[in-house]
Design a protein around this motif. Structure first.
Motif, PDB file in Angstrom:
ATOM      1  N   GLU A 197       0.951   7.341 -48.428  1.00 19.25           N
ATOM      2  CA  GLU A 197      -0.388   7.205 -49.007  1.00 19.25           C
ATOM      3  C   GLU A 197      -1.041   8.559 -49.245  1.00 19.25           C
ATOM      4  O   GLU A 197      -1.083   9.411 -48.361  1.00 19.25           O
ATOM      5  N   LEU A 198      -1.554   8.771 -50.433  1.00 16.53           N
ATOM      6  CA  LEU A 198      -2.349   9.980 -50.704  1.00 16.53           C
ATOM      7  C   LEU A 198      -3.822   9.640 -50.514  1.00 16.53           C
ATOM      8  O   LEU A 198      -4.249   8.543 -50.879  1.00 16.53           O
ATOM      9  N   PRO A 199      -4.596  10.588 -49.969  1.00 16.45           N
ATOM     10  CA  PRO A 199      -6.016  10.282 -49.743  1.00 16.45           C
ATOM     11  C   PRO A 199      -6.818  10.330 -51.046  1.00 16.45           C
ATOM     12  O   PRO A 199      -7.495  11.309 -51.335  1.00 16.45           O
ATOM     13  N   ASP A 229      -4.228  -3.320 -47.010  1.00 18.54           N
ATOM     14  CA  ASP A 229      -5.571  -3.931 -47.044  1.00 18.54           C
ATOM     15  C   ASP A 229      -5.496  -5.293 -47.734  1.00 18.54           C
ATOM     16  O   ASP A 229      -6.112  -6.261 -47.295  1.00 18.54           O
ATOM     17  N   SER A 230      -4.701  -5.386 -48.788  1.00 16.67           N
ATOM     18  CA  SER A 230      -4.560  -6.672 -49.491  1.00 16.67           C
ATOM     19  C   SER A 230      -3.768  -7.669 -48.658  1.00 16.67           C
ATOM     20  O   SER A 230      -4.010  -8.876 -48.729  1.00 16.67           O
ATOM     21  N   LEU A 231      -2.800  -7.175 -47.847  1.00 10.42           N
ATOM     22  CA  LEU A 231      -2.031  -8.099 -46.999  1.00 10.42           C
ATOM     23  C   LEU A 231      -2.964  -8.893 -46.087  1.00 10.42           C
ATOM     24  O   LEU A 231      -2.782 -10.096 -45.885  1.00 10.42           O
ATOM     25  N   VAL A 236       4.109  -5.832 -54.970  1.00 13.33           N
ATOM     26  CA  VAL A 236       3.772  -4.608 -54.237  1.00 13.33           C
ATOM     27  C   VAL A 236       2.273  -4.645 -53.950  1.00 13.33           C
ATOM     28  O   VAL A 236       1.465  -4.708 -54.879  1.00 13.33           O
ATOM     29  N   ILE A 237       1.917  -4.621 -52.652  1.00 12.10           N
ATOM     30  CA  ILE A 237       0.490  -4.676 -52.304  1.00 12.10           C
ATOM     31  C   ILE A 237       0.178  -3.665 -51.201  1.00 12.10           C
ATOM     32  O   ILE A 237       1.036  -3.343 -50.377  1.00 12.10           O
ATOM     33  N   GLY A 238      -1.051  -3.194 -51.185  1.00 12.01           N
ATOM     34  CA  GLY A 238      -1.508  -2.333 -50.100  1.00 12.01           C
ATOM     35  C   GLY A 238      -1.736  -3.178 -48.848  1.00 12.01           C
ATOM     36  O   GLY A 238      -1.969  -4.391 -48.933  1.00 12.01           O
TER      37      GLY A 238
HETATM   38  P1  ATP Z   1     -10.974   1.395 -56.135  1.00 12.09           P
HETATM   39  O1  ATP Z   1     -11.302   2.690 -55.444  1.00 12.09           O
HETATM   40  O2  ATP Z   1     -11.670   1.216 -57.468  1.00 12.09           O
HETATM   41  O3  ATP Z   1     -11.124   0.191 -55.228  1.00 12.09           O
HETATM   42  P2  ATP Z   1      -8.070   1.864 -55.840  1.00 12.09           P
HETATM   43  O4  ATP Z   1      -7.870   3.342 -55.881  1.00 12.09           O
HETATM   44  O5  ATP Z   1      -7.956   1.193 -54.486  1.00 12.09           O
HETATM   45  O6  ATP Z   1      -9.436   1.452 -56.575  1.00 12.09           O
HETATM   46  P3  ATP Z   1      -6.683  -0.253 -57.270  1.00 12.09           P
HETATM   47  O7  ATP Z   1      -6.455  -0.274 -58.728  1.00 12.09           O
HETATM   48  O8  ATP Z   1      -7.625  -1.230 -56.712  1.00 12.09           O
HETATM   49  O9  ATP Z   1      -7.060   1.268 -56.891  1.00 12.09           O
HETATM   50  O10 ATP Z   1      -5.324  -0.288 -56.468  1.00 12.09           O
HETATM   51  C1  ATP Z   1      -4.191  -1.006 -56.841  1.00 12.09           C
HETATM   52  C2  ATP Z   1      -3.253  -1.011 -55.662  1.00 12.09           C
HETATM   53  O11 ATP Z   1      -2.943   0.344 -55.299  1.00 12.09           O
HETATM   54  C3  ATP Z   1      -3.803  -1.675 -54.390  1.00 12.09           C
HETATM   55  O12 ATP Z   1      -2.750  -2.457 -53.822  1.00 12.09           O
HETATM   56  C4  ATP Z   1      -4.148  -0.507 -53.490  1.00 12.09           C
HETATM   57  O13 ATP Z   1      -3.978  -0.889 -52.110  1.00 12.09           O
HETATM   58  C5  ATP Z   1      -3.114   0.536 -53.910  1.00 12.09           C
HETATM   59  N1  ATP Z   1      -3.599   1.926 -53.763  1.00 12.09           N
HETATM   60  C6  ATP Z   1      -4.721   2.453 -54.277  1.00 12.09           C
HETATM   61  N2  ATP Z   1      -4.860   3.760 -53.952  1.00 12.09           N
HETATM   62  C7  ATP Z   1      -3.779   4.086 -53.212  1.00 12.09           C
HETATM   63  C8  ATP Z   1      -3.332   5.295 -52.563  1.00 12.09           C
HETATM   64  N3  ATP Z   1      -4.048   6.425 -52.583  1.00 12.09           N
HETATM   65  N4  ATP Z   1      -2.161   5.265 -51.890  1.00 12.09           N
HETATM   66  C9  ATP Z   1      -1.447   4.095 -51.826  1.00 12.09           C
HETATM   67  N5  ATP Z   1      -1.826   2.930 -52.412  1.00 12.09           N
HETATM   68  C10 ATP Z   1      -2.967   2.913 -53.097  1.00 12.09           C
END
Ligand code: ATP
Length: 225
Positions: free
Chosen positions: A185-187, A117-119, A113-115
């Protein structure tokens, strides 16, 4: 105690979780519901290769994840925090994590599972071709990434995923699947949570069990009043 045996579909959700927040928890709920997973593992990175080093220790980040999971009755039996990266060499590369988990868990398929941005960076990940032979992909929308970029990014990866409209998913030349989930996605981000805490504000999208842990251990510059 959740049995790790005989799980058919297992989701692997890696991140720094510094700290875990409501966005992560909501994402997990949606992924479980929409992808029909039997088990989802939060996998906190010991020291991530692609990011700055975490503020909180591995032990504290795991404790916060466990507090957040325990506070969600709807996660019972379905969501766990994995310590696998603690015993792996630093920095932790996802290919090593997946190989180690395949030794621990009997599952039919693993999904990463990836965001979104990571893709966009996935093509540069260490041994990505081997990684994508071992896992399916679940890509989750991030507001910063235009939906139009998803399909070209998947096509450019080693299994050259192709979209199959009948299945409404992408299938790679290696038979691996990729799904894209939006609207969940939550902000909120861990960085914004840390900033609020540093400034003495209680972040609204920080789960209360996690906030209590942070208070007790005075993490992220939070000053007990
Ligand atoms: P940081 O602000 O420190 O960069 P982050 O909130 O992005 O942290 P991570 O632990 O880096 O949190 O995120 C882990 C995964 O969760 C990543 O794949 C990221 O894309 C996803 N992710 C983070 N925040 C959200 C969100 N609000 N909604 C959906 N996905 C999220």
């Amino acid at each position: 105690m959740v049995s790790w045996k005989n799980k058919r579909l297992v989701g692997l959700f890696g991140g720094t979780f510094d700290p875990v927040h409501q966005g992560h928890l909501d994402l997990v709920r949606h992924v479980l519901d929409r992808c029909g997973l039997d088990l989802l593992l939060f996998i906190p990175a010991n020291r991530p290769p692609h990011k700055r080093q975490p503020v909180a220790s591995f032990t504290d980040r795991v404790a916060m994840l466990n507090a957040a999971i325990a506070d969600r009755p709807d996660f019972t039996e379905q969501v766990l925090c994995s310590l696998v990266e603690h015993k792996l060499p630093i920095p932790s590369y996802t290919i090593h994590t997946v190989q180690a988990l395949r030794e621990e868990i009997e599952a039919e398929r693993f999904s990463l599972v990836i965001g979104a941005d990571s893709l966009l960076e996935l093509g540069q990940w260490y041994r990505v071709d081997e990684l994508l032979d071992l896992v399916d992909l679940i890509v989750v929308q991030r507001g910063t990434v235009d939906k139009a970029l998803i399909s070209p990014a998947l096509t450019a990866l080693p299994p050259a995923y192709e979209f199959h409209p009948g299945y409404r998913r992408w299938i790679g030349s290696n038979g691996r699947l990729a799904d894209y989930l939006d609207g969940i996605e939550l902000p909120v981000s861990s960085s914004s949570i840390r900033e609020d805490l540093r400034n003495g504000r209680r972040p609204p999208l920080l789960p209360s069990a996690v906030f209590h842990y942070i208070q007790q251990h005075a993490l992220y510059g939070w000053k007990p009043s």
